[in-house]
Scaffold this active site. Structure first.
Site: not given
Length: 587
Positions: A45, A114, A175
């Site tokens: 990330e 994300k 994530c």
């Protein structure tokens, strides 16, 4: 090749907010993975800027360098054959997104923001980033991304992208997305993604490594997919947080590869993933298709085609077990052996209880009949009946050696079962005379007549006492047809029919130690005895002359072929290639 793809999880050195340094490290790792014929190279990330840049994400200088860094990676990818997934911040209409860029062959094919932005405990990402759900555009022009000098095409953007290379299909999430009750990967895999990529930072604390491993493995199993995970390396660590650089590759619920060091950075982890297994399971497990119908919809995703060229795969990083039915780990081996035995006992116990019959078993002194006898003895014990309820019959004939005969007698006595010896030599010789068979002609009739006589004795004796003939043949013998029709292929309950030969030995070994210590010495000798039907006369020194594996080949090979044929339906060519890898140089 053979539906295998090579995934590389790359965790480079990172200097926070030093984009030039980070991009050079990313390109180095991508080039290294490309030389290893990786199909996919996954980075952590925000790898271009560093995850812990904090309020520097609001600095125009950093964001401009971020764009330039992205362009450098795109340019470098033109000389590479791997798909690259790299993390970066990206600004869209006045909002900042934590995203994954999918790059191949000198172009960026998609940006995945994300979805779930953590803002609890040690996380406060909402200070900088918006959720992908807040996007109100589906693509970004090359001009908007400031990459028009190297790419003309607009770039799809969204958390709904499924990438189709023509060889494999994949999706990406970032994530926290995997930590959500319903991860983004659920939607993507139900709409065809076979591989999921997670670009993560994920700080480290006590026991989190094992929890993370279990979570990724479980997700790959639940979604019937391959799941690769790359976490920020130790150089991201701050005074408040430790980052460990955890790398994982899982597939179909199993761990394929994991980095060794607890705190790590500057490495590339490789794993060869068999998409054939994933595709077979998705076909077989109808729950997957029903879930796709119920929760998945083509309208929920946007498919992006990547003109990918399939790469050669030498299976260098493939974990191909020589003994797929036998775990390598000793603890797991003991657990599985006990589980097999418990299932065998439960099945026979229920049958005996329903039909109120005594188990009758032909005991040869070999592995299969030993396991059947142990199962029967334990089953009557759990029915609160004495071991003598089990009737063991040994039937010596032409090929019986003193070793196997004595072991069968010792075993039955040690277990306390009813022991009966019925020699069948004269009965078989009479049969030979009746049909005109030369007793010195060691042909198929010579062998099968003994097997059929033994079955007749067992069936008739069981009928006499109201018994139930417990078959001893195992799964491998039945699959190969290594049994005699109207003889040992028949029984009233085949207790070993679901147990492959390579597993039988280990079950007997484990159970002798845990359940039958009084018989452990004789069982140890049974375990050391060559597998044989003993239908031909012994050698001059009285030892077994007819050894099964000299005739039909090694059982470990047969069980290998059986596993991949029945479990996954692989082609003979693929199974042969896998066997060459697993048994390299042995045969």
């Amino acid at each position: 090749m053979f539906e295998y793809i090579r995934i590389a999880v790359a965790v480079p050195n990172v200097s926070v907010a030093n984009v030039t340094y980070n991009v050079n490290e990313i390109i180095k790792k991508a080039t290294e993975a490309d030389k290893e014929n990786a199909d996919i190279v996954l980075f952590p990330e925000l790898a271009i800027t560093g995850y812990t840049a904090g309020d520097l994400f609001f600095q125009k200088t950093l964001m401009e360098e971020n764009t330039n860094g992205l362009k450098e990676i795109i340019k470098a990818s033109k000389n590479l054959k791997s798909v690259i997934a790299v993390g970066l911040p990206i600004e869209v209409k006045g909002r900042l997104y934590n995203a994954a860029a999918i790059i191949y062959g000198g172009k960026i094919y998609g940006v995945v923001p994300k979805t779930f932005i953590p803002n609890y405990n040690e996380f406060y990402e909402r200070r900088w980033f918006s959720s992908g759900t807040e996007l109100d555009v589906g693509e970004l022009t090359a001009e908007y991304l400031n990459i028009s000098d190297i790419q003309e095409e607009s770039v799809p953007v969204g958390n709904d992208l499924v990438f189709d290379t023509g060889y494999f299909r994949f999706g990406a999430e970032v994530c926290e997305d995997i930590w959500a009750p319903i991860p983004q990967s659920c939607r993507l895999t139900l709409n065809g993604a076979e591989v999921m990529l997670n670009l993560s930072a994920s700080n480290q604390y006590l026991l989190k490594r094992s929890y993370r491993r279990e979570m990724v493995s479980q997700q790959s199993g639940a979604q019937i997919c391959a799941y690769a995970y790359a976490s920020s390396g130790s150089e991201e660590s701050t005074t408040d947080l430790i980052f460990s650089g955890h790398g994982l590759i899982c597939a179909d619920g199993k761990l394929i590869a994991e980095n060794k060091k607890f705190i790590d950075t500057d490495y590339v982890l490789y794993g060869d993933v068999d998409l054939g297994k994933i595709r077979t399971d998705r076909l077989k497990i109808k729950t997957y298709g029903q879930s796709a119908d119920l929760y998945g919809s083509a309208d929920d995703v946007y498919e992006v085609c990547i003109p990918y060229k399939e790469r050669e795969n030498d299976l260098k990083y493939a974990k191909i077990e020589k003994l797929p039915f036998v775990p390598e780990n000793e603890e797991e081996l003991e657990s599985r052996s006990n589980e097999i035995f418990e299932m065998q006992v439960e099945g026979l116990e229920r049958r005996l209880e329903v039909v109120s019959a005594k188990p009758v078993i032909g005991v040869s002194g070999g592995l299969d009949s030993t396991l059947a006898l142990l199962v029967a003895t334990e089953a009557v014990k759990r029915l609160n009946k004495p071991a003598s309820e089990v009737v063991g019959i040994t039937m010596p004939c032409f090929g019986t050696t003193s070793r196997t005969h004595d072991n069968s007698v010792r075993l039955m006595k040690a277990l306390g079962v009813t022991y009966i010896e019925i020699p069948i030599k004269e009965a078989v010789l009479q049969h030979f005379r009746d049909i005109g068979q030369d007793e010195n002609k060691f042909d198929l009739t010579y062998e099968n007549s003994q097997a059929r006589e033994r079955t007749q004795v067992l069936m008739d004796y069981a009928g006499k006492i109201g018994g139930l003939v417990v078959g001893t043949g195992d799964l491998s013998e039945l699959a190969l047809g290594w049994c005699t029709y109207n003889a040992d292929h028949m029984s009233m309950y085949g207790v070993n029919s679901g147990v492959p030969k390579t597993a039988v030995k280990n079950v007997v070994k484990v159970i002798a130690k845990t359940h039958f210590p009084a018989a452990k010495d004789v069982i140890a000798d049974v375990l050391d005895t060559p597998v044989s039907p003993e239908l031909l006369p012994p050698s001059d020194n009285g030892k077994i002359a007819q050894q099964t594996e000299n005739l039909v080949g090694p059982y470990e090979l047969h069980d290998f072929y059986i596993y991949y044929t029945l479990r996954f339906g692989f082609t003979p060519e693929k199974i042969y290639a896998l066997a060459n890898k697993a048994f390299d140089g042995e045969y």
